[in-house]
Every structure is written in C-alpha cells, then in structure tokens.
Scaffold this active site. Structure first.
Site, PDB file in Angstrom:
ATOM      1  N   LYS A 119     -26.915   4.252 -20.227  1.00  0.00           N
ATOM      2  CA  LYS A 119     -27.083   5.699 -20.144  1.00  0.00           C
ATOM      3  C   LYS A 119     -26.692   6.386 -21.452  1.00  0.00           C
ATOM      4  CE  LYS A 119     -28.874   6.096 -16.100  1.00  0.00           C
ATOM      5  NZ  LYS A 119     -30.297   6.542 -15.990  1.00  0.00           N
ATOM      6  N   TYR A 131     -23.919  -0.373 -17.246  1.00  0.00           N
ATOM      7  CA  TYR A 131     -24.693   0.807 -16.837  1.00  0.00           C
ATOM      8  C   TYR A 131     -24.369   1.987 -17.746  1.00  0.00           C
ATOM      9  CZ  TYR A 131     -26.087   4.815 -13.957  1.00  0.00           C
ATOM     10  OH  TYR A 131     -26.638   5.991 -13.506  1.00  0.00           O
ATOM     11  N   THR A 187     -27.165   7.645  -1.749  1.00  0.00           N
ATOM     12  CA  THR A 187     -28.385   6.851  -1.696  1.00  0.00           C
ATOM     13  C   THR A 187     -28.013   5.374  -1.735  1.00  0.00           C
ATOM     14  OG1 THR A 187     -28.666   6.704  -4.101  1.00  0.00           O
ATOM     15  CG2 THR A 187     -29.591   8.645  -3.007  1.00  0.00           C
ATOM     16  N   LEU A 234     -32.811   9.190  -4.843  1.00  0.00           N
ATOM     17  CA  LEU A 234     -32.835  10.463  -5.555  1.00  0.00           C
ATOM     18  C   LEU A 234     -34.249  10.833  -5.970  1.00  0.00           C
ATOM     19  CD1 LEU A 234     -31.286  12.832  -6.826  1.00  0.00           C
ATOM     20  CD2 LEU A 234     -31.041  11.439  -8.888  1.00  0.00           C
ATOM     21  N   ASN A 261     -36.736   9.163 -13.658  1.00  0.00           N
ATOM     22  CA  ASN A 261     -35.667   8.939 -12.694  1.00  0.00           C
ATOM     23  C   ASN A 261     -35.359   7.466 -12.454  1.00  0.00           C
ATOM     24  OD1 ASN A 261     -34.021   9.487 -10.081  1.00  0.00           O
ATOM     25  ND2 ASN A 261     -35.757   8.249  -9.366  1.00  0.00           N
ATOM     26  N   ASP A 312     -44.323   0.647 -12.902  1.00  0.00           N
ATOM     27  CA  ASP A 312     -43.102  -0.128 -13.044  1.00  0.00           C
ATOM     28  C   ASP A 312     -42.661   0.050 -14.492  1.00  0.00           C
ATOM     29  OD1 ASP A 312     -41.108  -1.982 -13.346  1.00  0.00           O
ATOM     30  OD2 ASP A 312     -42.259  -3.695 -12.621  1.00  0.00           O
TER      31      ASP A 312
END
Length: 254
Positions: free
Chosen positions: A176, A172, A205, A18, A96, A69
């Site tokens: 977020k 995850y 992706t 992405l 991103n 990084d």
C-alpha cells in the site's frame, strides 16, 4: 437524438466485499451511472449485478459485469478494449481489487513468492490498470481515479507506531505504501485527471477473515467516501490519502 450515456464507472473487485458496497452506493446515488462490476469470475460478477439491479434506486443507472483480473495483463487489456468499444470513454476508475496475503497464507505470507503474489495485485496490477486506462480516461470531460488504500501504507503513521497487525502486516503495508507513492506521483504528472487514495478503515468483509468480519464497520458506510470523490465532495483534498468516518474526515500523511 442518441441518448447520453451516464458517467462510466469501472470498479475492480466489485463482486464482493467493499467493492460490491462501492457499486451499491453508486447504484443508489441520486446521480445516474453506468456501473461496470469488475470481477475475476464472470459468474460471481453476474450474480452481484443481479443483486444490484434489485436494489438500485436510480432508474437511469445501468449495471453490468466486466471480466477483469488485475493480476493479468491480458485481462486488463481485454477489459479496457471492451470499454473502449462499448463506451469510448471511462469517467471514473475505482481501483479496489486487493489482497492481504498470498492465497491460503493470509496471515503468514513471508516468502519471496508470497510477496510477489501480494504485489502483483496491489501494486503491479493496480499501476498497469491505471496507466493503461489513461487514454480512455482522457476522453472523459471529468476523469477521476480513486485508489482504495490503507493507512497501514502511511510511512509516517508506521514510523509513529501504527502497526495494527504487527510484523505479519508488513507485506500488505509495503504494497500500500508503494501504490500510495504512485498516487502522489500521478497527481503531479497527470494533471488532467483527479486522483485520490481513499482509506476505508477496518470494514466488515471477508477481506481479513474473521477479524475484519467481526470488528469492521458497515461496508456501505466505508464505501461512501468513493462516491464523495466522484461527486465533487472531496475536491479540496485531490491528490491526497483521505479518510471519512464517524462524521469526521481528514488527510493521512504519506
């Protein structure tokens, strides 16, 4: 007379997936940009830049690699120092870079070290990058921060049963939710800067392995919401978690 440098855009994790699509969308905009392809691996970043230079459609757009990084404080400081030296400002920061699970354990990250690995990139690194970039952003006439997030991080949606990956996605999702909370906070405490949390949806992706590759949508289509934030097409939803898909758009509740 010195030439005017087009808006400086830093995109993290831009050598693939992405992030690469976001860089490509900016490179094909009618508006010129100075695109900094953020990459952990310099060689992979350079290869991405070569591809983007072949397909860009705006002659005034410049594209180059910047090593960064987000899991490393030293790397973040070094990248922003280079941007300061080269451009003396940052107009648009696209946060991103992110991971779904710990290295080698994408669908099975359940230990404390696994959690820490996810949060180092998705939360701690993202927060440190954004806040360390504030001085450079405030030198811009129109500073913007666009954080790529997921509706899996919406506590409201999870409470209503939106758990597409079940318990294995909890780590995850939690990361977020944490960065979403920071976007909500920044939008209230850093009034000089415009913030968005953008949800690209499921994208084709490598991010989620075969599942996302086989079931996701066109990365460039998903990436265009970031361009819209940069080009004043989403000013009515500043400070919110937004989505844009299939000709429709909206806001997800936190």
């Amino acid at each position: 007379m010195a030439s005017v440098i087009p808006p400086v855009v830093l995109i993290t994790g831009a050598n693939q997936g992405l992030g690469f699509a976001i860089a490509e969308v900016f490179s094909q905009s009618q508006h010129p940009y100075t695109i900094l392809v953020g990459a952990r691996d310099q060689a992979r970043g350079d290869e991405a830049v070569r591809k983007l230079l072949r397909t860009k459609t705006n002659d005034k757009t410049a594209i180059s690699t910047i090593h960064i990084d987000v899991a490393s404080s030293e790397s973040i400081t070094g990248a922003l120092s280079k941007i300061s030296t080269d451009y003396d400002r940052l107009d648009i920061l696209v946060n991103n870079a992110g991971i779904f699970g710990a290295l080698g354990k994408m669908w099975n990250s359940t230990t404390r070290p696994d959690w820490r690995a996810i949060f180092e990139v998705n939360v701690f690194g993202a927060i440190e990058l954004v806040e360390t970039a504030f001085p450079l952003l405030l030198k811009s006439s129109s500073p913007r921060v666009i954080v790529v997030t997921s509706n899996m991080g919406s506590i409201s949606k999870v409470a209503d049963g939106h758990v597409p990956c079940g318990s294995v996605g909890a780590y995850y999702s939690s990361s977020k939710a944490a960065i979403n909370a920071m976007v909500a906070n920044w939008s209230q405490t850093q009034k000089e800067i415009k913030f968005w949390a953008t949800c690209p949806g499921l994208v084709a992706t490598e991010f989620g392995g075969d599942f996302t590759k086989q079931n996701g949508r066109d990365p460039k289509e998903a990436a265009d919401i970031v361009r819209k934030c940069a080009e004043d097409e989403k000013n009515d939803v500043v400070g919110r978690m937004i989505w844009d898909q299939d000709g429709k758009s909206g806001v997800y509740e936190w």
